[in-house]
Every structure is written in structure tokens, then in C-alpha cells.
Scaffold this motif. Structure first.
Motif, short mmCIF file in Angstrom:
data_model
loop_
_atom_site.label_atom_id
_atom_site.label_comp_id
_atom_site.label_asym_id
_atom_site.label_seq_id
_atom_site.Cartn_x
_atom_site.Cartn_y
_atom_site.Cartn_z
N PHE A 33 0.82 -1.22 0.00
CA PHE A 33 0.00 0.00 0.00
C PHE A 33 0.86 1.27 0.00
N THR A 34 1.94 1.28 0.79
CA THR A 34 2.69 2.54 0.93
C THR A 34 3.66 2.78 -0.23
N GLN A 39 0.20 5.06 -1.02
CA GLN A 39 -0.73 5.81 -0.13
C GLN A 39 -0.35 5.61 1.32
N GLU A 40 -0.43 6.68 2.12
CA GLU A 40 -0.11 6.62 3.56
C GLU A 40 -1.36 6.63 4.43
N LYS A 41 -2.29 7.51 4.07
CA LYS A 41 -3.50 7.69 4.88
C LYS A 41 -4.70 7.75 3.95
N MET A 42 -5.84 7.25 4.43
CA MET A 42 -7.05 7.28 3.60
C MET A 42 -8.13 8.05 4.37
N ALA A 43 -8.60 9.14 3.79
CA ALA A 43 -9.63 9.95 4.44
C ALA A 43 -10.95 9.18 4.48
N ILE A 44 -11.61 9.24 5.62
CA ILE A 44 -12.89 8.54 5.81
C ILE A 44 -13.97 9.58 6.12
N VAL A 273 -4.65 11.51 1.54
CA VAL A 273 -6.12 11.64 1.47
C VAL A 273 -6.75 10.45 0.74
N GLY A 274 -6.10 9.99 -0.34
CA GLY A 274 -6.67 8.93 -1.16
C GLY A 274 -7.30 9.51 -2.41
#
Ligand code: HMG
Length: 393
Positions: A33-34, A39-44, A273-274
């Protein structure tokens, strides 16, 4: 007359999942994933945020009273709209108190919607030089829990004010665009999750990029040496890099280094953010402008827009004198810093939460959502919104 981006704002919901933890929960190596996806973080998005509120919150950060009075056209680009009839922008119109003597429409072509909106806005301002157009790009990307697309979800919105004599970026004349009827990614009316042929979508993204890049060069007579940076639609940050690499050998070693270094800066926000679908390209542009302190006025920036299904476009803009003074860097940095991490199981619970579809009444807990503009509930099949600053219902 120059026409282009006068102001640019961004909003992401206050919750995120760490991709390392998602990888652990899904039993894959975190590096997939990284690094593999990038991607590091996914906004929910909590249930109190939807594409309307995300867009309204993004615009709230940039518009002053004079803008609100001069905007005579709102174009809302989205592929996760909330109504098959009414434009999401009409809700935003009221929540922000915009001049009512204005047009307001929603545009859809997957992640390409906001680019179509910007080109339409450019035409509108060319005919009406005193007008300002508010372009909203807002989406929540949902593929489903435990799917291969899950790591490429996200949520957020970008708001762009398009005007004559813009303070940030003037759009240039040439642009190359392409349409082809393909099934790489789609979402039938009855589904709240996207269907995707992942590998095919990756391939087609690159094919579209190469075709519009070649068409653009033929029209504009420019090459890689003329670009300070190229920003991409970023479904995940590795995707744009894959496309960029396919044309790098057209430039000198210096061009390659510059474009790769600037590409990296243009992915910082998106990495955290994604995929925000139609806003992703403009989030990448914002990342470049806000995070690269020595990017000079007069630089030419290339923009590659891709919306599955599919439509692609390559166009360009020139950074305007002192453009950095007109960015909202502190506001966006505060937005990123004040986000809260949630666990994978909290994310799964939020993902499964739904609004009533039988006309029943529900009141949502907006006190837990720090956003100024929230979805506060539903009644008689209508969404109820609140602007906490104005107490607008
Ligand atoms: P997948 O099958 O889970 O992943 O799907 P994979 O096996 O292809 O691996 C992904 C990458 O991670 C690969 O890199 C692996 O090698 C690497 P690549 O070879 O492609 O460069 N990898 C690792 N790297 C480091 N360490 C490791 C490791 N393990 C593996 N240990 C896919 C990935 C993107 C297909 C999936 O997530 C998906 O379907 N996503 C949704 C579709 C999508 O984003 N498509 C992009 C183009 S289409 C587009 O942009 C439009 C869109 O935004 C929609 C719209 O327009 O509305 C999506």
C-alpha cells in the motif's frame, strides 16, 4: 484577457485510516500500500459528511463577500452525487449564501467532471468578463471492504474560483482531449460502490495519457523542456508516476530530474487523502503549489485529467505573479494536522452506516463533526444540512 484559477480551496473529512494498519488487517505487506500503491493515509467520511458538505466546506475557506456576490455560475463536478435530479450545487448555493441570480448545474464524467467544468467556466468568463464561476469537485470513493480497490478509496473536495485576471494560474489556449467508450470503471445507478477492472483501468489511464500528450504537443508545439511540472489525476500516487515515466525519455536528464522531483511534491496531499475522484487532479496541483516553496511565477504546469469510461484531457496553465500570496497554506496545513486517526474496525463500522431510504426521520450527531457544514439528518426523503456558522438549515 487572461482566464483561470483565482482561488483554490480544499476540504477533507477529519477522520483517516493509516494504510499500514489497513494492510495488516487485510493480511498484505504494508509496502504494497505505501510503495506499490503509494498511499499513507485514507480519508474517511463520517455519515455527517457527503459530497455536498465536503464541497461547501472546501468553498467556505476561500470565498469572501465580494466573490459570493459576483459568482453567477456554480458547476458541481461529481460522480457520487446524492440526487438523480437536483444538482448538489444548489444545496451549496444556499449553505454559502451565494448570489441567487446565478446558474447552477452538476456535471458527470467520472473523475473528469471538474475539468469539463473548468473549461465550461473559461468559456463563460470569456463571454462575461465580470463573472466569477465556482467550480466544485467533490466525491467519496467507495469500492467496498476487502476489495482490491479498497486501498484506493478516499473522500474530499476541491473548490476553484475561475475568473478573469486570475491571481493563481492563467489557463493557456491549447488543450487536447479524447473520448473512448470503455468499461474500466463504472457505477450503475443501483449501486453505491464502484465496479472496476483494475488492471485494464491502469492500462487505459496510460494509453489516454500518451494519446492526449502527443495530441497536445502537435497542437501547442511544446515539449517536456517547457514544463516546470506535470500534475496528474491521482487515483493513487503510483499511477501518475507510471504514466509520467512513459514519456520521460523525450526530455533531457535535467528535465527528467525536475519533473520527477516536482511530481513527488505534487503527490504529498493525495498520498494522505486517497482518491477523491474528480478533485484528485486539483488536489495534486494544490499540493505542488503549497508544498514547493521555490516554484517560480511564470512556470508552466501541465495537467492530465482522466475520467474512466473514459475521457482524458491534457491542458496547461501559467503561474501568476505572487501567486503564493493567494494560497491558503496555513488553513490547509491546520486541516491536515487536526485530523484524527481511527482504527480499521471503526472505519468498517462507518463504511457500513447508511441513511434511511424509506422516508423515516433521522437526526445525526453533528456535534462530533468539527466541520462547519454538516449533514444533520433526513426527513421525508430530504437531506437536512446545517452551516454551524450561520445556523442555516
Ligand atoms: P491489486 O491487484 O490489489 O494490486 O490492485 P497489484 O497486485 O497490482 O499491486 C499493486 C502494486 O503494488 C504493484 O505495483 C505491485 O508490484 C506492488 P506495479 O507493478 O503496478 O507498479 N506491490 C508491492 N510493492 C512493494 N512492496 C510489496 C508489494 N506488493 C505488491 N510488498 C489496483 C491494484 C490499483 C488495480 C486496485 O487497487 C484497483 O482496482 N483500484 C481502483 C482502480 C484504479 O484506481 N485504477 C487507476 C486508473 S483508472 C482511474 O484513475 C479512474 C478512477 O479514478 C475512477 C474515475 O475516473 O472515476 C479510478
Amino acid at each position: 484577457m487572461k482566464i483561470g484559477i483565482d482561488k483554490i480551496g480544499f476540504y477533507a473529512p477529519h477522520l483517516y485510516v493509516d494504510m499500514n494498519k489497513l494492510a495488516e488487517a487485510r493480511n498484505v505487506e504494508p509496502e504494497k500500500f505505501t510503495i506499490g500503491i503509494g498511499q499513507e493515509k485514507m480519508a474517511i467520511a463520517p455519515i455527517t459528511q457527503d459530497p455536498v458538505t465536503l464541497a461547501a466546506n472546501a468553498a467556505l475557506g476561500i470565498l469572501d463577500d465580494e466573490d459570493k456576490a459576483s459568482i453567477d455560475f456554480v458547476i458541481f463536478g461529481t460522480e457520487s452525487g446524492i440526487d438523480n435530479s437536483k444538482s448538489a450545487g444548489v444545496y451549496v448555493h444556499r449553505l454559502l449564501g451565494l448570489n441567487p441570480y446565478a446558474r447552477n448545474i452538476e456535471l458527470k464524467q467520472a473523475c473528469y467532471g471538474a475539468t469539463a467544468a473548468i473549461q465550461m467556466a473559461k468559456g463563460h468568463v470569456a463571454l462575461n468578463p465580470d463573472s466569477k464561476v465556482l467550480v466544485l469537485a467533490s466525491d467519496i470513493a467507495r469500492y467496498g471492504l476487502h476489495t482490491s480497490g479498497e486501498s484506493t478509496q478516499g473522500a474530499g473536495a476541491v473548490a476553484l474560483l475561475i475568473s478573469a485576471e486570475p491571481k493563481i494560474m492563467a489557463l493557456e489556449e491549447h488543450s487536447a482531449y479524447l473520448t473512448d467508450d470503455i468499461m474500466d470503471f463504472w457505477r450503475p445507478i443501483y449501486s453505491d460502490k464502484a465496479f472496476v477492472d483494475g488492471k485494464f483501468s491502469n492500462e487505459q489511464y496510460i494509453v489516454f495519457f500518451q494519446k492526449v500528450w502527443e495530441a497536445y504537443k502537435a497542437k501547442a508545439g511544446l515539449g517536456l523542456a517547457d514544463f516546470e511540472a506535470i500534475c496528474f489525476h491521482l487515483p493513487y500516487t503510483k499511477m501518475g508516476l507510471k504514466a509520467l515515466r512513459t514519456i520521460l525519455d523525450q526530455g533531457s536528464e535535467e528535465d527528467q530530474e525536475r519533473l520527477l522531483a516536482n511530481y513527488k511534491v505534487s503527490t504529498i496531499y493525495n498520498r494522505n487523502v486517497g482518491n477523491i475522484y474528480t478533485g484528485s487532479l486539483y488536489l495534486s496541483l494544490l499540493s505542488l503549489l503549497e508544498q514547493k516553496e521555490d516554484l517560480k511565477d511564470g512556470s508552466r504546469i501541465g495537467l492530465f485529467s482522466y475520467g474512466s469510461g473514459a475521457v482524458g484531457e491534457f491542458f496547461t496553465g501559467i503561474l501568476q505573479p505572487d501567486y503564493r500570496n493567494y494560497l491558503n497554506i496555513a488553513h490547509h496545513s491546520n486541516l491536515f494536522e487536526s485530523r484524527k486517526e481511527i482504527t480499521v474496525s471503526e472505519y468498517e463500522r462507518i463504511f457500513e452506516e447508511t441513511l434511511p431510504v424509506d422516508g423515516s426521520t433521522v437526526e445525526l450527531g453533528i456535534a462530533n463533526d468539527p466541520a462547519a457544514i454538516c449533514l444533520s439528518g433526513m426527513q421525508d426523503n430530504m437531506r437536512l444540512y446545517v452551516n454551524k456558522l450561520h445556523k442555516t438549515m
